[in-house]
Design a protein around this motif. Structure first.
Motif, PDB file in Angstrom:
ATOM      1  N   LEU A  19       0.846  -1.203   0.000  1.00 46.49           N
ATOM      2  CA  LEU A  19       0.000   0.000   0.000  1.00 46.49           C
ATOM      3  C   LEU A  19       0.876   1.245   0.000  1.00 46.49           C
ATOM      4  O   LEU A  19       0.681   2.179  -0.779  1.00 46.49           O
ATOM      5  N   ALA A  20       1.866   1.263   0.912  1.00 50.02           N
ATOM      6  CA  ALA A  20       2.757   2.415   0.994  1.00 50.02           C
ATOM      7  C   ALA A  20       3.529   2.577  -0.303  1.00 50.02           C
ATOM      8  O   ALA A  20       3.736   3.691  -0.794  1.00 50.02           O
ATOM      9  N   LEU A  21       3.975   1.447  -0.857  1.00 45.78           N
ATOM     10  CA  LEU A  21       4.721   1.495  -2.107  1.00 45.78           C
ATOM     11  C   LEU A  21       3.864   2.061  -3.232  1.00 45.78           C
ATOM     12  O   LEU A  21       4.305   2.890  -4.029  1.00 45.78           O
ATOM     13  N   ALA A  22       2.603   1.604  -3.274  1.00 45.83           N
ATOM     14  CA  ALA A  22       1.693   2.118  -4.297  1.00 45.83           C
ATOM     15  C   ALA A  22       1.519   3.615  -4.148  1.00 45.83           C
ATOM     16  O   ALA A  22       1.542   4.369  -5.129  1.00 45.83           O
ATOM     17  N   ALA A  23       1.367   4.057  -2.899  1.00 46.68           N
ATOM     18  CA  ALA A  23       1.223   5.492  -2.664  1.00 46.68           C
ATOM     19  C   ALA A  23       2.465   6.223  -3.138  1.00 46.68           C
ATOM     20  O   ALA A  23       2.386   7.267  -3.789  1.00 46.68           O
ATOM     21  N   LEU A  24       3.633   5.681  -2.778  1.00 45.82           N
ATOM     22  CA  LEU A  24       4.881   6.319  -3.192  1.00 45.82           C
ATOM     23  C   LEU A  24       4.964   6.387  -4.710  1.00 45.82           C
ATOM     24  O   LEU A  24       5.347   7.409  -5.287  1.00 45.82           O
ATOM     25  N   ALA A  25       4.599   5.284  -5.373  1.00 49.72           N
ATOM     26  CA  ALA A  25       4.653   5.267  -6.833  1.00 49.72           C
ATOM     27  C   ALA A  25       3.736   6.338  -7.415  1.00 49.72           C
ATOM     28  O   ALA A  25       4.113   7.070  -8.338  1.00 49.72           O
ATOM     29  N   ALA A  26       2.528   6.435  -6.841  1.00 47.37           N
ATOM     30  CA  ALA A  26       1.589   7.440  -7.337  1.00 47.37           C
ATOM     31  C   ALA A  26       2.157   8.837  -7.159  1.00 47.37           C
ATOM     32  O   ALA A  26       2.103   9.673  -8.069  1.00 47.37           O
ATOM     33  N   VAL A  27       2.708   9.096  -5.972  1.00 45.44           N
ATOM     34  CA  VAL A  27       3.274  10.426  -5.712  1.00 45.44           C
ATOM     35  C   VAL A  27       4.438  10.688  -6.649  1.00 45.44           C
ATOM     36  O   VAL A  27       4.579  11.778  -7.208  1.00 45.44           O
ATOM     37  N   ALA A  28       5.286   9.684  -6.827  1.00 44.90           N
ATOM     38  CA  ALA A  28       6.447   9.874  -7.689  1.00 44.90           C
ATOM     39  C   ALA A  28       6.014  10.177  -9.120  1.00 44.90           C
ATOM     40  O   ALA A  28       6.589  11.038  -9.793  1.00 44.90           O
ATOM     41  N   LEU A  29       5.013   9.483  -9.575  1.00 39.18           N
ATOM     42  CA  LEU A  29       4.517   9.726 -10.931  1.00 39.18           C
ATOM     43  C   LEU A  29       3.977  11.138 -11.066  1.00 39.18           C
ATOM     44  O   LEU A  29       4.286  11.862 -12.020  1.00 39.18           O
ATOM     45  N   LEU A  30       3.192  11.528 -10.098  1.00 42.12           N
ATOM     46  CA  LEU A  30       2.640  12.875 -10.107  1.00 42.12           C
ATOM     47  C   LEU A  30       3.766  13.901 -10.079  1.00 42.12           C
ATOM     48  O   LEU A  30       3.767  14.895 -10.809  1.00 42.12           O
TER      49      LEU A  30
END
Lengths: 321, 392, 282
Positions: free
Chosen positions: A169-180
C-alpha cells in the motif's frame, strides 16, 4: 543496460517482502516496518520537494499539512466511521484547502518572511493540535484508528492487515506520488515552476504568474502531505500531536537537501539513507542526532546539491535535471 | 557501474542485519529483557533514568547468579515518547534483539502506540509507568492479553486522592496540569473524581512543561481563589513553580501528583528548602521505600534515585522476575508465551510498591502513598490501599 | 505588567543579537538560541560549580560565549556566508541540532537550578510582590541597550557596523575591514545572549532544550520588527513579552506561546516589511 538495471531494482523493491523473509527471517517484520516508514517518508519528502526544490519557496509549514491530513483521517475514521478511501481523499483535500487559505497571505511576503511565517504556522498548528482537546484529544491522542479497507461500497473489499500488505500500500502510494511528481516537474509545467524558482522577475516578464505557480505547488504539496498523513495514522492506529512537530521539518530538510533537492532520485536516495539506515545502524539515539546535524552541516556546506550529486559524480553519470 | 554501487549498498545493508541476527548457541541462553523509554528528545531524562535503573537491577540479579541459573540480558530502545517511535522500538526489541519480555514505555502516547504491536508480535509487555486510564480498559480479558501494568493510572489515583482531600475538609480546588498526556489525563480524571467526592473544581489550567514562567497562571489562580491547588507537575517544573508561588505570596495548600514532593525537587531548592513546605503529594513511589536500592543508586550514579529508573527496576524485580521463576519451574523455559502465562499467576505481597497481583484487566493494585514535604524532608503521611471497589 | 517586561527584556536581548547578525552580516542564525543555552550553562558552571560570586559568573558567561561566537564565526559562518540563504538556514539549523544534543550528552537532561540571593529575596510594595532578580533583569537590559546604542552611534566599529548593514559592498570598497566588523558583530551577539542567560537563569531552569523555543520567538520579534532593524526587534520583543504575559493571565495560559507567533504572522500580513519598515539598519 540502464533500463535493465532499473527493472531489476523495481522488481526487487516490489518483491522485497519475500526477499527480506529469505535473507533475514528472524528480523523480517522489523525490516518491513522500517521499509514502510521509508516509503511513507519518501512520499512526504517528494511532496515537500515540490515546494522547496521546484518552486524554490522554503516552506517550513509541512508538518502542519501532514498533521491536518492525519487528524482529519483519524477523526473521520474513528468518529464518523468513514471508509478508508473516503477518509484519505478528505484528508488530502483538507490539507490542500488549508494550504490554499494560508498560502494567499503568506506568498505576499518576501522570501525570508515567508520562511519564518510558515514556521510560525507549523508551530501554531502544533499548539492547536495539543490544546484543542475537544477535537484532537490533545496529548491523550486519538486511538483505535482501524486498519485500511480498500474497495468501493457494494463491491469487493480488501482489508490491509499484514505488514507486506501495508508495504505494498505504501509502495503504491509512493509510486503514485512519484509519478505525479514527475508529471508536475517536467514539460511545460515543470519549466514554468523552474522559471519561477530561478528567476522570478524574468518569469513574470515572460507571462508566467509566479504567485499562481507557487500556490499550485504549495497546495498540491500540502494535499499530498495530508494524504501521507492519513496513511500514517492508519498504519499506527494512533495519532498524537508529537507527530507533527518541527522535528518533522528537520527530517524532511535532511532528506531533501542531503539527498538532492529538486531531483526525484535524489529525494528517494535521501529518504532511504535517512530513514532506513539509522534504524539499521542502531546508534545511540542522542548521538544519532548529533551525527545527523553534523552530516547535514558538512554536506550542505561542501555540496549543497546533496549526496545525489556526489553519487552522480562518483559514478560518472550525466546530471539528471 | 551504478548498478554495482547499488548492489553493494544493498548487500552491505543486509549483511549488517544478518550479523545482528546471528546468535551463538550457548549452554543456557540468557533471558532477554527489553526496556523501552524516551532516550532522546525533550523527555530524554526519563529514558536515562530507565536505562540506569535497568542496568543496576540486571547487574544486581546477575550478581546473585541470575534466575535459577539463567542470566539476564537487557536491551534498550528509544520510543522518543511518541507512538510512532514506540512501534519502532517494540519491533526492534522483539525482532532484532529477540527479547522475551518488554518493560516500558513510560509515556502514555507511546504505551498506546505500542500495545497493538506487542499483541501482533506476541511479546508480553509490563508497563511500569504509563498513567492513561484507557490502558486498563484495553488490557486483559476481552482486550489485549499481552499487556500488563504495575503502575496506577490517574483514574485510580484521582478517586483515592479526592476522597482523602474531602476527608481533610477540603471544599474547593483548582487544577494546574502539564500540557501533555500525563497532565491532560490526570486533569480529566480529577474533574470526575472531585465531583464524586464533593469537592468543587474552581478552574483548570494547563502549562507547557519546561517553560519557565508561571506568573501569568499564578495570577489567574490568585484571581480564581480556590481553597487548594492540585498540581500535576514534575520536579523540574515544580521548583520554579513553587518559587514563583511563594514570590507572589499565594497561600493555598498545594496538593500534587507527579514528582513535586521528591528528592529531585529538594535538590533544586536546596538554597531554601522551605519553599516546598506543606506540599502533599499522591504517588506510588518515593525515595525511602527501598533504602538498599537507594543506596546503590546514589553510590553508582551520584544523584538521588529517580522515579523512572526505580519503577523499571521494581517492575523487573518484583513482577517480571517472579514470572520468569514460575515459567522456569512449570515449563522449564522462559519464553514469550510462558512468561505471559506466568505473569497472570504472579502474587507478590511485599514489593516496595505494595502487593503485585494482576487482575482481569492485567492491572496490579499497588499502594498509593501520600508524601508530605516539610523542612527539606519527605515523610510518608499515609499508605492507602487501592482496589477496583474505589472506582464505584 | 512587570512580568511581561521581564520576559520582553529576555527576548529583546536575544532578538537584538539576532537582528545584528541579520543586519550586518545578512545571516539568519538558527543556532542563536543555543548561544543563550550555552551561556546559561557557562554561568551555571561559574556560579554553581566554581562558586564564583554572582557578578563574576555573570560576566564569565558572556566572556566564554564571545570566544565561542568568534570561533563559530570563523569556522561555520565564514563557510556559509557567501552561499544562498537556504544553505545558511539549514547549516545553522544543523548546528543548533548538534549543539543541543551535545549538551544533552555532556551536561545531562536534568535541569539545573541556579538560585541567587536576589532571586529569593522578594520586594513587597503594598501587596505587589516581585523578586529582586526580575528588577535586575529589567534595569540591566535597559543599561545594556543604552550601551549598545552608544557603541553603535559613537565608536568607529559601531559606525562601520551600521554602514555595513546598509551597503556591504560599498563598505569593502571604502576600506572598512569587513571581516573584523563581522567578527565584532558576532562577539557582540553572543555576549548579549549570554548576558541575558546569566540574568534570567536564576529565575528559571537551565536545560539543553531551552534555546529552541527562544530562537523561534526571537525570530518572531526580528521579523515583526523589520528584518535587521535592531531597535525594531527590541520593541517587538517587548510587545511579544507583554502580550504573552497578559494573554497568559487573562486569556488562556495554554495558548500563550501561540500568541507570539500569531502576532508575528499578523504583523507580517499587515505590514510585510515589518513594523518599522524595511530598514536594513541599526
Amino acid at each position: 543496460m540502464r533500463r535493465a538495471a532499473t527493472l531489476v531494482l523495481a522488481a526487487a523493491v516490489v518483491a522485497a517482502p519475500w526477499l527480506v523473509a529469505a535473507v533475514v527471517p528472524r528480523q523480517q517484520r522489523y525490516v518491513l516496518h522500517v521499509l514502510i516508514f521509508t516509503a511513507l517518508f519518501a512520499a512526504l519528502a517528494l511532496s515537500y520537494d515540490l515546494v522547496v526544490g521546484h518552486v524554490g519557496s522554503l516552506s517550513l509549514a509541512h508538518p502542519a499539512f501532514f498533521g491536518v491530513g492525519a487528524y482529519a483521517a483519524a477523526i473521520l475514521a474513528t468518529r464518523a466511521h468513514w471508509p478508508f478511501l473516503a477518509g484519505l481523499l478528505a484528508a488530502a483535500l483538507a490539507a490542500a484547502l488549508v494550504a490554499a487559505l494560508v498560502g494567499v497571505p503568506l506568498f505576499r511576503l518576501t522570501e525570508h518572511a515567508f520562511a519564518v511565517g510558515t514556521l510560525g504556522l507549523a508551530l501554531v498548528a502544533g499548539i492547536v493540535a495539543n490544546n484543542w482537546v475537544e477535537v484532537t484529544r490533545g496529548p491523550l491522542c486519538i486511538t483505535g484508528i482501524p486498519k485500511p479497507v480498500l474497495g468501493l461500497p457494494g463491491g469487493p473489499m480488501v482489508a490491509i492487515t499484514t505488514l507486506p500488505g501495508y508495504y505494498w500500500l505504501a509502495l503504491a502510494a509512493l509510486a503514485a506520488v512519484a509519478l505525479l511528481y514527475r508529471r508536475l516537474t517536467t514539460f511545460r509545467l515543470g519549466r514554468a515552476f523552474h522559471a519561477v524558482r530561478d528567476n522570478e522577475p524574468l518569469a513574470g516578464a515572460a507571462g508566467i504568474d509566479p504567485l499562481r505557480y507557487r500556490m499550485l505547488a504549495f497546495t498540491i504539496g500540502a494535499g499530498l502531505a495530508g494524504g501521507v498523513g492519513a496513511l500514517y495514522v492508519h498504519y499506527l492506529s494512533v495519532m498524537c500531536p508529537e507527530e507533527m512537530t518541527v522535528a518533522l521539518t528537520v527530517n524532511l530538510l535532511v532528506i531533501v537537501f542531503l539527498g538532492g533537492v529538486g531531483t526525484l532520485r535524489g529525494v528517494l536516495v535521501g529518504a532511504i539513507l535517512f530513514t532506513a539506515l539509522p534504524e539499521f545502524l542502531r546508534l545511540a539515539p542522542t548521538w544519532r542526532l548529533v551525527i545527523y546535524g553534523a552530516l547535514l552541516l558538512l554536506v550542505v556546506v561542501r555540496s549543497p546539491e546533496g549526496i545525489d550529486s556526489l553519487l552522480r559524480r562518483a559514478t560518472g553519470a550525466r546530471p539528471a535535471r | 557501474m551504478r548498478m554495482r554501487v547499488a548492489l553493494t549498498l544493498v548487500a552491505l545493508l543486509l549483511a549488517a542485519l544478518s550479523a545482528g541476527a546471528l546468535s551463538v548457541g550457548a549452554q543456557a541462553p540468557p533471558i532477554r529483557i527489553g526496556f523501552a523509554s524516551a532516550m532522546s528528545g525533550p523527555a530524554a531524562i526519563t529514558g536515562e533514568g530507565v536505562r540506569w535503573g535497568a542496568t543496576l537491577a540486571v547487574e544486581e540479579i546477575n550478581a546473585k547468579g541470575g534466575i535459577m541459573g539463567r542470566k539476564l540480558e537487557a536491551s534498550f530502545a528509544d520510543n522518543k515518547a511518541t507512538p510512532g517511535e514506540a512501534v519502532s522500538a517494540v519491533r526492534k526489541l522483539a525482532d532484532v534483539d529477540q527479547v522475551d519480555v518488554i518493560i516500558g514505555q513510560t509515556h502514555s502516547g507511546a504505551c498506546l502506540g505500542a500495545m497493538p504491536v506487542v499483541k501482533e508480535l506476541g511479546v508480553p509487555m509490563v508497563i511500569e509507568a504509563c498513567s492513561h486510564p484507557k490502558i486498563r480498559e484495553l488490557s486483559g480479558k476481552g482486550g489485549n492479553e499481552w499487556t500488563f501494568r504495575v503502575a496506577l493510572d490517574d483514574e485510580i489515583m484521582a478517586y483515592t486522592f479526592a476522597r482523602y482531600m474531602a476527608r481533610q475538609g477540603v471544599k474547593s480546588s483548582s487544577v494546574l496540569a502539564m500540557n501533555n498526556d500525563f497532565g491532560r489525563g490526570a486533569a480529566g480524571a480529577y474533574e470526575a473524581a472531585f465531583k464524586k467526592a464533593g469537592v468543587t473544581l474552581v478552574s483548570t489550567e494547563f502549562f507547557d512543561p519546561g517553560q519557565p514562567d508561571y506568573r501569568p497562571v499564578l495570577t489567574r489562580l490568585k484571581r480564581a481563589n480556590p481553597e487548594t491547588i492540585l498540581g500535576v507537575i514534575l520536579a523540574s517544573d515544580g521548583a520554579p513553580f513553587m518559587r514563583q508561588f511563594r514570590e507572589l505570596g499565594l497561600t493555598q495548600k498545594v496538593f500534587s501528583r507527579g514528582s513535586l514532593a521528591s528528592a529531585e525537587f529538594l535538590h533544586q531548592v536546596r538554597d531554601n528548602p522551605k519553599i516546598g513546605d506543606g506540599v502533599v503529594e499522591a504517588g506510588y513511589w518515593v525515595v525511602g521505600l527501598d533504602p538498599d536500592w537507594d543506596k546503590k543508586w546514589t553510590e553508582r550514579y551520584k544523584v538521588p534515585p529517580r522515579i523512572h529508573g526505580s519503577l523499571a527496576a521494581i517492575t523487573l524485580k518484583w513482577a517480571v522476575v517472579p514470572a520468569i521463576e514460575i515459567a522456569l519451574k512449570k515449563h522449564g523455559k522462559a519464553d514469550r508465551q510462558t512468561i505471559r502465562a506466568a505473569l497472570k499467576e504472579v502474587d507478590v505481597k511485599d514489593s516496595p510498591l505494595g502487593p503485585i497481583k494482576f487482575d482481569d484487566h492485567h492491572q496490579a493494585w499497588i499502594n498509593m502513598i501520600l508524601i508530605e514535604m516539610r523542612d527539606g524532608q519527605l515523610r510518608i503521611l499515609e499508605r492507602l490501599q487501592t482496589s477496583p471497589a474505589l472506582l464505584n | 505588567m512587570l512580568q511581561g517586561l521581564t520576559l520582553g527584556s529576555m527576548y529583546a536581548m536575544v532578538a537584538a543579537g539576532l537582528a545584528l547578525m541579520l543586519g550586518v552580516a545578512r545571516l539568519i542564525n538558527f543556532a542563536h538560541g543555543e548561544f543563550f543555552m550555552l551561556g546559561a550553562y557557562a554561568f551555571w558552571l561559574g556560579y554553581s560549580e566554581l562558586g564564583l560570586p554572582y557578578p563574576v559568573a555573570a560576566l564569565l558567561a558572556p566572556a566564554v560565549m564571545v570566544v565561542f561566537g568568534v570561533a563559530y564565526q570563523r569556522t561555520v559562518i565564514r563557510a556559509i556566508l557567501p552561499r544562498s540563504w537556504h544553505v545558511q538556514l539549514i547549516a545553522t539549523l544543523a548546528t543548533s541540532i548538534v549543539l543541543t544534543n551535545l549538551a544533552i550528552i555532556v551536561l545531562g537532561t536534568q535541569p539545573k537550578e541556579v538560585p541567587t540571593a536576589l532571586s529569593s529575596r522578594i520586594l513587597d510594595v503594598g501587596g505587589f510582590r516581585v523578586a529582586w532578580q526580575r528588577l535586575l533583569v529589567l534595569v540591566s537590559s535597559l543599561i545594556i541597550f543604552w550601551g549598545l546604542h552608544r557603541f553603535v552611534a559613537r565608536t568607529r566599529t559601531g559606525r562601520a557596523m551600521r554602514a555595513m548593514s546598509q551597503n556591504r559592498e560599498a563598505c569593502a570598497v571604502v576600506g572598512v575591514d569587513v571581516q573584523r566588523v563581522t567578527m565584532v558583530t558576532f562577539a557582540l551577539s553572543s555576549a548579549l545572549a549570554a548576558l541575558a542567560a546569566a540574568l534570567v537563569s536564576p529565575l528559571f531552569n537551565i536545560f539543553p532544550d531551552m534555546g529552541t523555543a527562544l530562537t523561534l520567538k526571537a525570530f518572531a520579534a526580528v521579523v515583526a520588527g523589520g528584518f535587521g532593524y535592531v531597535n525594531g526587534a527590541i520593541a517587538a520583543s517587548f510587545l511579544i513579552g507583554l502580550t504573552e504575559a497578559l494573554a497568559g493571565s487573562y486569556v488562556s495560559y495554554a495558548y500563550k506561546d501561540a500568541i507570539a507567533f500569531l502576532i508575528m504572522i499578523a504583523v507580517l500580513l499587515w505590514r510585510p516589511q515589518g513594523l518599522f519598515g524595511r530598514r536594513i539598519g541599526i
